[in-house]
Design an enzyme around this catalytic site. Sequence first.
Site, mmCIF file in Angstrom:
data_model
loop_
_atom_site.group_PDB
_atom_site.id
_atom_site.type_symbol
_atom_site.label_atom_id
_atom_site.label_comp_id
_atom_site.label_asym_id
_atom_site.label_seq_id
_atom_site.Cartn_x
_atom_site.Cartn_y
_atom_site.Cartn_z
ATOM 1 N N HIS A 110 0.870 -1.180 0.000
ATOM 2 C CA HIS A 110 0.000 0.000 0.000
ATOM 3 C C HIS A 110 0.903 1.224 0.000
ATOM 4 O O HIS A 110 1.674 1.421 0.939
ATOM 5 C CB HIS A 110 -0.896 0.003 1.239
ATOM 6 C CG HIS A 110 -1.794 -1.197 1.307
ATOM 7 N ND1 HIS A 110 -3.078 -1.202 0.811
ATOM 8 C CD2 HIS A 110 -1.583 -2.451 1.783
ATOM 9 C CE1 HIS A 110 -3.619 -2.389 0.982
ATOM 10 N NE2 HIS A 110 -2.723 -3.173 1.578
ATOM 11 N N LEU A 111 0.809 2.013 -1.054
ATOM 12 C CA LEU A 111 1.679 3.190 -1.144
ATOM 13 C C LEU A 111 0.951 4.481 -0.793
ATOM 14 O O LEU A 111 1.575 5.543 -0.734
ATOM 15 C CB LEU A 111 2.320 3.277 -2.539
ATOM 16 C CG LEU A 111 3.178 2.059 -2.927
ATOM 17 C CD1 LEU A 111 3.853 2.279 -4.270
ATOM 18 C CD2 LEU A 111 4.228 1.741 -1.852
ATOM 19 N N ASN B 138 -6.607 0.727 -2.814
ATOM 20 C CA ASN B 138 -7.443 1.382 -1.801
ATOM 21 C C ASN B 138 -6.890 2.753 -1.429
ATOM 22 O O ASN B 138 -6.627 3.055 -0.266
ATOM 23 C CB ASN B 138 -7.569 0.501 -0.554
ATOM 24 C CG ASN B 138 -6.252 0.273 0.149
ATOM 25 O OD1 ASN B 138 -5.197 0.278 -0.485
ATOM 26 N ND2 ASN B 138 -6.293 0.078 1.450
ATOM 27 N N ASP C 87 -9.104 -5.173 -2.754
ATOM 28 C CA ASP C 87 -8.253 -5.109 -1.573
ATOM 29 C C ASP C 87 -9.019 -5.397 -0.293
ATOM 30 O O ASP C 87 -9.661 -6.414 -0.194
ATOM 31 C CB ASP C 87 -7.542 -3.765 -1.505
ATOM 32 C CG ASP C 87 -6.518 -3.780 -0.390
ATOM 33 O OD1 ASP C 87 -5.649 -4.650 -0.439
ATOM 34 O OD2 ASP C 87 -6.617 -2.969 0.528
ATOM 35 N N ASP D 169 2.409 -7.046 2.372
ATOM 36 C CA ASP D 169 1.200 -6.293 2.726
ATOM 37 C C ASP D 169 1.592 -5.019 3.486
ATOM 38 O O ASP D 169 0.958 -4.633 4.469
ATOM 39 C CB ASP D 169 0.212 -7.142 3.537
ATOM 40 C CG ASP D 169 -1.191 -6.523 3.579
ATOM 41 O OD1 ASP D 169 -1.403 -5.453 2.967
ATOM 42 O OD2 ASP D 169 -2.070 -7.107 4.242
#
Lengths: 433, 315
Positions: A64-65, A96, A154, A307
């Site tokens: 997740h960036l 997301n 997601d 993750d």
Amino acid sequence: MGDSLLIRGGRLLDPSSGLDLVGDLLIEDGLVAAVGDVGATKHLEELDAEGLLVTPALVDLHVHLREPGAEYKEDVRTGAAAAVAGGFGTVCCMPNTSPPNDCRAVTELILARAAEAGLARVRPVAGISMGLSGKGLTEVAELKAAGAVALSDDGHPVGDAGFMRRALEYASTFGMVVVNHCEELSLSRRGAVHEGEASTWTGLRAQPAAAEEVMLARDLLLVGLTRARYHAAHVSTAGSVALLRQAKSDGLPVTAEVTVHHLLLTDEACHDFDTNTKCNPPLRSETDRQACVAGVLDGTIDAVVTDHAPHSPNDKAVEFEDAPFGVIGLETALPALLRLVERDELSLEVLVARLTSGPASCFGLEAGTLAPGAPADVTLTDLSLRHTVRPEHFLSRSANTPFAGWEMRGRAVTTVVGGRAVYRWPDGLLPHP
Amino acid sequence: MAFAHKSLLGIAQLSTEDILTILSVAETFYEISERRIKKVPTLRGKTVVNLFMEPSTRTRASFEIAEKRLSADGINLSPSSSSTKKGETLLDTARNLQAMHPDILVMRHRAAGAPHFLDRHIQAAIINAGDGAHEHPTQALLDAFTIRRQGMPFGRLNVAIIGDIAHSRVARSNILCLTRLGANVRVCGPRTMLQPGLEALGATVCHRLDDALDGVDVAMALRVQLERFGGEALLPNAREYARQFGLNRKRLEHMKPDGLVMHPGPINRGVEMDPEVADGERSVILEQVTSGVAVRMALLYLMAGGSPDSVVKES
């Protein structure tokens, strides 16, 4: 360009080509040119890799960036920096964000930011449904053309079986894999911990293993119906591993991943209410952990992922049940996993496969290999380097790791992306020439 | 020698010896509440903040009375705590309180682990007065104290805890406390109210009330907390619960003849037990309330740094 680089004298380990020998790796024009005994050369930039492990740069299917929308936690640049610091050359970022990545514009924004950063390769995963709402298919063909590599809603599990069926059918038309976070919400009720020892001791609302397994079992039946490519995100229970093993032996086109923290930690870590142990799926029992390790070993699980889920201290410095799910992992993954090698739970060869060729083949990525002609993404690892996990030194913008203070042995010391060394330990990011 | 713990977060952190120390200090404080002038100067100059972020009547009153009888300065705060991010965070609330240099923070909170979280961030001693469905250590200690005052030795004690074990901090703390003291604990209720894994805490699980009560010294009924169900159907209704798991005179015949009936309150009369049981000769429910003040006095004293060996309580 004509740029070339010689990585000399390392142990070359590349599961994609069955390569395991001490030798040289020659890179020309950003591509792998030759492996083995390259011999004497001149006018070349050289990297001395004697005593080091030389592998394809690691590939992470699940990060997740946070860009766009939550740049105070992470952005594409800081996330890509954390990636190369951990030895990752490719990361696939989840949709997301805010707005979510459900359209070409957001996919292109992420790719533009990644190109500006010039660090790890960032490959966006786009939504299955508009707004990750579980309703309304996204424009799969256009997203693929824009550069999305897979589809996932997601943390919003696809709850409607009928929609999942259509998503599998539609995505497979365009050769896109559908990824699902398996969690039956009516069972999990978004419980903060695993239903088992952790909930018995803490009284926290808990989610049972069956919440994950019910949805995975449903998805596998739908894969049987549609014969579409499906990838199970972060499986965490013994039951899920058994379901996947059966599905694979039945010949279903299924792949799966497990996180680093589910391979290293159990729900015992949650007893002290440390919100840096709160993740979804939750940390499970020791039996589940061992089943996941066994799944990695026998290939039931194709990929180990982080993750990587950055959250700021303000997000996490709250009551456990109010804290957001997620831990970061890009800069601790390889050292943590090397513990499993040291404990003889995994072999180095299998571990490298699940971090390179395994994930690359799940999403059909051109990565995770040292075959001549492939993009020259290479990681040099010092297996004996001792260091302590210090979150304040992370290149990630966030520090929410369950591994703070751990004494580690082994880490990536140089990361090469596209033939250029972008990170070197302990100096940090290397400037563009 | 001072008590070895900075804070009382739960029974889980206490050894058998710790528990016995608290009970014996409580014994020395018990008689103060029977004096004509119910006040000693023991905690004069100490500041105690009662931070109750979840509704409470009796626990808060019990702490307040304990503080007043020890001459501590007690401050009551009841800010609402919601999980939505409105207003001040719990950490900011606590840091502001800490800046006023209280000695002890008594706290109740809807979230399990909230006192553990604050304990890592502030210097004041914390006494957990109930955190979510996690622990309620002062209730368990006062229950043990009540049992001991009835002359029952813990080593041969059989206790049945009946009700919504899954959502009960009282049950969790009592299982830990009583088993550490050497008692056998059975828990009983419908399976929707008994989470798997309770054996790990040291309890035996029964689903029939008559089996649970068979030969026990103590029957402890828990409040059926309809407000904790969170929209989930754990029971068809109170009527069926009362018929299957409610204590009545006939069912008490399964217990030892001199067995005790306990309840942490507040009672749903006619649900967890019939009025004739609640008010009957075996009930020690009001004695639990009296014991609560003595036990909380003991804990305030120990948390303020008092020595368990030479309790100062002259008037």
